[in-house]
Write an enzyme that holds these catalytic residues in place. Structure first.
Site, PDB file in Angstrom:
ATOM      1  N   CYS A  33       0.832  -1.210   0.000  1.00 29.38           N
ATOM      2  CA  CYS A  33       0.000   0.000   0.000  1.00 29.38           C
ATOM      3  C   CYS A  33       0.866   1.260   0.000  1.00 29.38           C
ATOM      4  CB  CYS A  33      -0.948   0.004   1.193  1.00 29.38           C
ATOM      5  SG  CYS A  33      -0.125   0.024   2.783  1.00 29.38           S
ATOM      6  N   CYS A 103      -3.160  -2.571   8.628  1.00 32.32           N
ATOM      7  CA  CYS A 103      -2.652  -1.251   9.020  1.00 32.32           C
ATOM      8  C   CYS A 103      -2.192  -1.275  10.484  1.00 32.32           C
ATOM      9  CB  CYS A 103      -3.723  -0.182   8.833  1.00 32.32           C
ATOM     10  SG  CYS A 103      -4.608  -0.327   7.271  1.00 32.32           S
TER      11      CYS A 103
END
Ligand code: FES
Length: 147
Positions: A33, A103
């Site tokens: 990402c 995350c």
């Protein structure tokens, strides 16, 4: 889709910034990402984390999880801080959507990387702490080439 706590930490992140002459600094990224997180620790002579700051170039969930992770390790011993897992961070935030779980791993790894750096610099060993990866995505597919 996000809990109130996630929104709160995203909109008002705690402990943003950097620490000059930090006792330990850890940086990790996720090449998939493109997000990067850096954690700074100020550890006293009793191995207590007196201060912690972070910088994140990442998504909202990365900001919220690093903010919560810094809150959770502040005031703890370096040994206790190794137990602040991404699961603990997610629980403290009342959960994250499944696609955002990775995350929270950035936050855990960045803390571990900063603890590792602190241990290296001060010549101590922190029980149960392993050398962290600098790219958490690498470990997912290229286990053998991680180092
Ligand atoms: Fe990469 Fe959140 S999308 S850390």
């Amino acid at each position: 889709m996000y809990t109130e706590k996630v929104m709160d930490h995203f909109q008002h992140p705690r402990n943003v910034g950097e620490i000059e002459n930090a006792s330990g600094v850890g940086t990790v990224g996720n090449a998939k990402c493109g997000d990067i997180m850096r954690i700074y620790l100020d550890v006293d002579s009793d191995q207590i984390i007196r201060d912690v700051k972070f910088k994140t170039f990442g998504c909202g969930a990365a900001v919220a999880t690093s903010s919560m992770a810094t809150e959770l390790v502040k005031g703890k011993s370096v040994q206790e801080a190794t137990k602040v897992t991404n699961k603990a961070v997610m629980e403290a935030l009342d959960g994250l959507p499944p696609v955002k779980v990775h995350c929270s791993l950035l936050a855990e790894e960045a803390i571990h990387a900063a603890l590792w750096d602190y241990a290296q610099k001060s010549g101590i060993e922190i029980e149960g702490l392993e050398q962290p990866k600098s790219d958490i995505h690498e470990g997912e597919e290229e286990e053998d080439e991680a180092y």
